[in-house]
Design a protein around this motif. Structure first.
Motif, PDB file in Angstrom:
ATOM      1  N   PHE A   1      31.452 130.783 -21.084  1.00  0.00           N
ATOM      2  CA  PHE A   1      31.678 129.684 -22.000  1.00  0.00           C
ATOM      3  C   PHE A   1      32.761 130.057 -22.857  1.00  0.00           C
ATOM      4  N   PRO A   2      33.715 128.977 -23.111  1.00  0.00           N
ATOM      5  CA  PRO A   2      34.985 129.153 -23.759  1.00  0.00           C
ATOM      6  C   PRO A   2      34.738 129.020 -25.201  1.00  0.00           C
ATOM      7  N   GLY A   3      33.815 129.727 -25.910  1.00  0.00           N
ATOM      8  CA  GLY A   3      33.339 129.558 -27.190  1.00  0.00           C
ATOM      9  C   GLY A   3      32.607 130.801 -27.423  1.00  0.00           C
ATOM     10  N   GLN A   4      32.065 130.699 -28.692  1.00  0.00           N
ATOM     11  CA  GLN A   4      31.070 131.755 -29.227  1.00  0.00           C
ATOM     12  C   GLN A   4      29.426 131.020 -29.186  1.00  0.00           C
ATOM     13  N   VAL A   5      28.587 131.726 -28.384  1.00  0.00           N
ATOM     14  CA  VAL A   5      27.151 131.418 -28.437  1.00  0.00           C
ATOM     15  C   VAL A   5      26.376 132.358 -29.061  1.00  0.00           C
ATOM     16  N   ALA A   6      25.519 132.042 -30.044  1.00  0.00           N
ATOM     17  CA  ALA A   6      24.672 132.932 -30.402  1.00  0.00           C
ATOM     18  C   ALA A   6      23.084 132.302 -30.910  1.00  0.00           C
ATOM     19  N   THR A   7      22.140 132.989 -31.166  1.00  0.00           N
ATOM     20  CA  THR A   7      20.838 132.294 -31.374  1.00  0.00           C
ATOM     21  C   THR A   7      20.478 132.343 -32.859  1.00  0.00           C
ATOM     22  N   THR A   8      19.765 131.356 -33.318  1.00  0.00           N
ATOM     23  CA  THR A   8      19.177 131.391 -34.461  1.00  0.00           C
ATOM     24  C   THR A   8      17.590 131.364 -34.147  1.00  0.00           C
ATOM     25  N   ALA A   9      16.775 131.240 -35.608  1.00  0.00           N
ATOM     26  CA  ALA A   9      15.461 131.279 -35.048  1.00  0.00           C
ATOM     27  C   ALA A   9      14.903 130.169 -34.407  1.00  0.00           C
ATOM     28  N   ASP A  10      15.529 129.102 -34.378  1.00  0.00           N
ATOM     29  CA  ASP A  10      15.030 127.891 -33.723  1.00  0.00           C
ATOM     30  C   ASP A  10      16.023 127.037 -32.834  1.00  0.00           C
ATOM     31  N   GLY A  11      17.034 128.025 -32.362  1.00  0.00           N
ATOM     32  CA  GLY A  11      18.047 127.459 -31.528  1.00  0.00           C
ATOM     33  C   GLY A  11      19.375 127.975 -31.249  1.00  0.00           C
ATOM     34  N   LEU A  12      20.386 127.330 -31.030  1.00  0.00           N
ATOM     35  CA  LEU A  12      21.626 128.017 -30.621  1.00  0.00           C
ATOM     36  C   LEU A  12      22.726 127.672 -31.867  1.00  0.00           C
ATOM     37  N   LEU A  13      23.684 128.614 -31.859  1.00  0.00           N
ATOM     38  CA  LEU A  13      24.639 128.489 -32.800  1.00  0.00           C
ATOM     39  C   LEU A  13      25.895 128.502 -31.696  1.00  0.00           C
ATOM     40  N   ILE A  14      26.678 127.513 -31.549  1.00  0.00           N
ATOM     41  CA  ILE A  14      27.883 127.283 -30.693  1.00  0.00           C
ATOM     42  C   ILE A  14      29.171 127.053 -31.660  1.00  0.00           C
ATOM     43  N   ASP A  15      29.865 128.128 -31.520  1.00  0.00           N
ATOM     44  CA  ASP A  15      31.150 127.922 -32.354  1.00  0.00           C
ATOM     45  C   ASP A  15      31.055 127.576 -33.723  1.00  0.00           C
ATOM     46  N   GLY A  16      29.807 127.938 -34.487  1.00  0.00           N
ATOM     47  CA  GLY A  16      29.408 127.869 -35.626  1.00  0.00           C
ATOM     48  C   GLY A  16      28.538 126.572 -35.864  1.00  0.00           C
ATOM     49  N   GLU A  17      28.326 125.967 -34.878  1.00  0.00           N
ATOM     50  CA  GLU A  17      27.556 124.623 -35.290  1.00  0.00           C
ATOM     51  C   GLU A  17      26.184 124.720 -34.647  1.00  0.00           C
ATOM     52  N   ALA A  18      25.104 124.626 -35.459  1.00  0.00           N
ATOM     53  CA  ALA A  18      23.800 124.736 -34.921  1.00  0.00           C
ATOM     54  C   ALA A  18      23.250 123.536 -34.182  1.00  0.00           C
ATOM     55  N   LEU A  19      22.478 124.228 -32.964  1.00  0.00           N
ATOM     56  CA  LEU A  19      21.682 123.023 -32.086  1.00  0.00           C
ATOM     57  C   LEU A  19      20.237 123.537 -32.214  1.00  0.00           C
ATOM     58  N   THR A  20      19.332 122.547 -32.599  1.00  0.00           N
ATOM     59  CA  THR A  20      17.763 122.767 -32.345  1.00  0.00           C
ATOM     60  C   THR A  20      17.295 122.845 -31.105  1.00  0.00           C
ATOM     61  N   VAL A  21      16.710 123.748 -30.578  1.00  0.00           N
ATOM     62  CA  VAL A  21      16.165 123.821 -29.239  1.00  0.00           C
ATOM     63  C   VAL A  21      14.672 123.685 -29.166  1.00  0.00           C
ATOM     64  N   THR A  22      14.119 122.699 -28.576  1.00  0.00           N
ATOM     65  CA  THR A  22      12.708 122.360 -28.389  1.00  0.00           C
ATOM     66  C   THR A  22      12.393 122.925 -26.888  1.00  0.00           C
ATOM     67  N   HIS A  23      11.024 123.130 -26.801  1.00  0.00           N
ATOM     68  CA  HIS A  23      10.441 123.538 -25.473  1.00  0.00           C
ATOM     69  C   HIS A  23       9.300 122.549 -24.848  1.00  0.00           C
ATOM     70  N   ALA A  24       9.673 121.197 -25.037  1.00  0.00           N
ATOM     71  CA  ALA A  24       8.515 120.300 -24.801  1.00  0.00           C
ATOM     72  C   ALA A  24       8.736 119.822 -23.268  1.00  0.00           C
ATOM     73  N   GLU A  25       7.452 119.698 -22.439  1.00  0.00           N
ATOM     74  CA  GLU A  25       7.262 119.440 -21.393  1.00  0.00           C
ATOM     75  C   GLU A  25       7.457 117.809 -21.046  1.00  0.00           C
ATOM     76  N   ASN A  26       7.221 116.994 -22.138  1.00  0.00           N
ATOM     77  CA  ASN A  26       7.460 115.568 -22.149  1.00  0.00           C
ATOM     78  C   ASN A  26       8.042 115.044 -23.252  1.00  0.00           C
ATOM     79  N   PRO A  27       8.743 113.752 -22.936  1.00  0.00           N
ATOM     80  CA  PRO A  27       9.554 112.967 -23.985  1.00  0.00           C
ATOM     81  C   PRO A  27       8.525 112.905 -25.255  1.00  0.00           C
ATOM     82  N   GLU A  28       7.135 112.579 -25.248  1.00  0.00           N
ATOM     83  CA  GLU A  28       6.610 112.399 -26.604  1.00  0.00           C
ATOM     84  C   GLU A  28       6.444 113.360 -27.310  1.00  0.00           C
ATOM     85  N   ALA A  29       6.766 114.817 -26.746  1.00  0.00           N
ATOM     86  CA  ALA A  29       6.327 115.961 -27.724  1.00  0.00           C
ATOM     87  C   ALA A  29       7.533 116.395 -28.503  1.00  0.00           C
TER      88      ALA A  29
END
Length: 349
Positions: free
Chosen positions: A57-85
């Motif tokens: 990946f042409p940038g910096q990738v790290a993890t946080t407690a609930d997601g990713l940190l890509i080039d200093g920007e936080a992304l929330t990561v969820t693990h749902a199996e369906n859209p309603e969740a």
């Protein structure tokens, strides 16, 4: 202000979309703020950083407690199996980019809207034209988007490759019939070794040991975009044991007598003037790997154009079935949202 995106399904196309957006000139205008993917966070981070096909990946990738940190920007990561969740509404999103491939009928896709997603961009054609508000092949019909659509499909990688070529040849010479054979790289619905997992018995066989015919909806996809060719298009698909980059062999009959030079001349002109950046042209002696990470929808291999008589022809196209398609998703997203905001009186440069 950046538009806010979420990716649902973070497999091959989901990860390529994130990378293509990161590498695009629109990078500052869109921000991926969330990913929904059932896999564990460590695997998600790892496969974002390292990719056997497209490299690091042409940038910096790290993890946080609930997601990713890509080039200093936080992304929330969820693990749902369906859209309603997933609480899409709480994310204040502009678009959910649906890359799981699990939802194709309108009743299924509307589950995202009912769960708070304002709009959905699909990485596949949907079950039918009626199941989406629009099916877009960028360069052909993207200008038909009004911005009011809620569910838009980016068609398929093969449709994006084939439609521009068929359109210009039909306009120039008139197509009687066309038979398309896709030579497609292995996909994740195939096992590495023989195993019970699919109702299509051929797909139970090892992807790495055989050339395997599979079913395809390409003809229907083309007719959705080029209805004037309805009933005159047929297609078949063959999976080949390579990891990426596919080819389309198009056999076609035309309504008037022409030459190989005439066919190639029309396609060269289309690549240089009508579809720059979408359709490319080459006469070099290529192998498929030459087009890994190529952002074009298709590359015409002029050295492979053939004729039998003066009305039956064969044309060969190369395309990166991952990167080219993900790049068109970025283009479609940008145009769709530009039309939407223009309709609301907001200018997008």
């Amino acid at each position: 202000m950046s538009l806010r995106l979420a990716i649902n399904g973070y497999g091959r196309i989901g990860r390529c979309f994130l990378r293509a957006l990161h590498e695009s000139p629109f990078r500052e205008r869109y921000r991926v703020v969330a990913i929904n993917e059932p896999a564990d966070l460590a695997s998600i981070a790892y496969l974002t950083r390292f990719d056997s096909t497209h490299g690091r990946f042409p940038g910096q990738v790290a993890t946080t407690a609930d997601g990713l940190l890509i080039d200093g920007e936080a992304l929330t990561v969820t693990h749902a199996e369906n859209p309603e969740a997933v609480d899409w509404a709480a994310m204040n999103l502009d678009v959910v980019v649906e890359c799981s491939g699990r939802y194709g009928r309108r009743i299924e896709l509307e589950r995202f809207l009912k769960a708070g997603a304002p709009r959905v961009l699909l990485s596949h054609p949907g079950h039918s034209a009626e199941d989406v508000d629009a099916t877009v092949v960028y360069g052909i019909n993207h200008d038909a988007l009004s911005g009011s659509e809620r569910i838009v499909s980016n068609a398929s990688c093969t449709t994006n490759a084939a439609v521009p070529v068929l359109a210009v040849l039909d306009e120039a010479f008139g197509l009687d019939h066309a038979l398309l054979t896709t030579l497609h790289s292995a996909m994740n619905d195939q096992p590495l070794i023989d195993g019970y997992h699919h109702t299509d018995l051929r797909r139970t066989r090892s992807a790495m040991q055989s050339i395997i015919p599979v079913s395809t909806g390409l003809a229907r996809g083309i007719e959705r975009l080029l209805p004037q060719l309805a009933g005159r298009i047929s297609a078949k698909a063959i999976r080949v044991p390579t990891h990426n980059v596919s080819a389309l062999d198009i056999a076609l009959t035309v309504r008037r007598e022409v030459s190989v030079d005439s066919i190639n001349g029309v396609l060269r002109e289309a690549a240089t003037t009508r579809f720059p950046g979408l359709l490319a042209w080459s006469e070099d002696p290529h192998a498929s790997i030459d087009f890994n990470h190529d952002p074009h929808s298709a590359i015409v291999d002029a050295s492979q154009t053939r004729a039998s008589g003066n009305r039956l022809f064969s044309v060969l196209l190369w395309f990166d079935n991952e990167w080219g398609f993900a790049s068109r998703m970025v283009d479609t997203l940008h145009h769709w949202q530009a039309r939407r905001r223009a309709g609301a009186g907001t200018r997008i440069p």
